[in-house]
Design a protein around this motif. Structure first.
Motif, PDB file in Angstrom:
ATOM      1  N   ASP A  10       2.624   4.552  -1.159  1.00 48.75           N
ATOM      2  CA  ASP A  10       2.382   5.409  -2.325  1.00 48.75           C
ATOM      3  C   ASP A  10       3.350   6.587  -2.312  1.00 48.75           C
ATOM      4  O   ASP A  10       4.319   6.598  -1.564  1.00 48.75           O
ATOM      5  N   GLY A  38       0.776  -1.233   0.000  1.00 52.10           N
ATOM      6  CA  GLY A  38       0.000   0.000   0.000  1.00 52.10           C
ATOM      7  C   GLY A  38       0.803   1.276   0.000  1.00 52.10           C
ATOM      8  O   GLY A  38       0.222   2.373   0.019  1.00 52.10           O
ATOM      9  N   ARG A  79       0.210   4.786  -7.224  1.00 50.42           N
ATOM     10  CA  ARG A  79       1.230   4.662  -6.188  1.00 50.42           C
ATOM     11  C   ARG A  79       2.498   5.451  -6.529  1.00 50.42           C
ATOM     12  O   ARG A  79       3.360   5.637  -5.668  1.00 50.42           O
TER      13      ARG A  79
END
Length: 259
Positions: free
Chosen positions: A47, A45, A71
């Motif tokens: 980014d 996750g 991302r």
């Protein structure tokens, strides 16, 4: 640094790559993309990433999967022509892009990994690469929000002739992700064919280098003369096996006679 650098899983290997990190990624086209590590990073996750790689994959493969999920904040690349989402994000101002001549990009990574701060090259002299003004980010309305700055240009005597050279700064990153066909527990790596173009250089540039390997062997099983990247540059090794998917960028076949 531990001599046995093997890590059980890709997710464990990338667990400390946080949002805002800079990452050098190996591969050439779709060849040598570290997909297990890229997929694990997608799942993590993180980014706002700044990525340095020759290209950004395609819409559903390579770095393209990170791009499609928003991302990536910035790409430093040479070739970006195979990814429609890349084009869309760049032209709408969602993505910053630093286009760099291919050989220059390779040398910037190598210099960074070798502790060289900068170097002079003839590539780009007399163009916007040296003079500045290349769009790096658009404003979403067709205007340029961020443009490349001018670079230092100096004359040097080469073989009795004075020529112009442009100063290029080296690249170092927080992490590097690479794919190797073979590696040992000490991190010595062997790359397959054109995957060798950028992967060793990307690995050198990362302060922490993570390598996924198809075949994990014991130290000493790789002939020292066959090592493409010494283990001193590698911090984590993840065995992924040889059954992983490997995509072909453009499949070309020749018609049989009479067809």
């Amino acid at each position: 640094m531990a001599m046995d650098k093997t890590v059980v899983s890709a997710s464990e290997a990338v667990a400390d790559i946080s949002s805002g990190s800079s990452i050098a990624v190996g591969g050439f086209g779709l060849c040598g993309n570290p997909m297990s590590l890229i997929s694990a990073l997608l799942d993590l996750g993180s980014d706002d990433l700044s990525i340095v790689s020759n290209n950004c994959g395609v819409d559903d493969w390579g770095l393209g999967v990170l791009l499609a999920n928003r991302r990536i904040r910035k790409m430093t690349s040479s070739y970006v022509g195979e990814n429609k989402e890349f084009e869309r994000q760049f032209l709408t101002g969602e993505l910053e892009v630093e286009l760099t001549p291919q050989g220059t990009l390779a040398e910037k990574l190598r210099a960074g990994g070798s502790g060289i701060a900068a170097f002079y090259t003839q590539t780009g002299v007399g163009t916007q690469v040296a003079e500045g003004g290349l769009p790096r980010r658009y404003d979403g309305s067709g205007g340029v929000a961020i443009a490349s700055p001018p670079k230092d240009v100096r004359a040097f005597g080469v073989r009795g002739e004075e020529k112009q050279f442009v100063l290029e700064e080296a690249i170092t990153t927080d992490f590097a992700l690479v794919h190797a066909v073979r590696g040992d527990r000490h991190g010595n790596l062997v790359f397959n064919k054109s995957a060798r173009n950028f992967s060793p250089l990307a690995a050198m540039a990362g302060r922490i280098c993570i390598a996924q390997v198809e075949e994990l062997v014991e130290p000493g099983e790789i002939d020292p003369d066959a090592v493409h990247l010494p283990g001193v540059f590698v911090h984590r090794v993840v065995p992924v096996g040889s059954a992983i998917e490997k995509r072909i960028e453009r499949r070309t076949v020749r018609s049989t006679e009479g067809n």
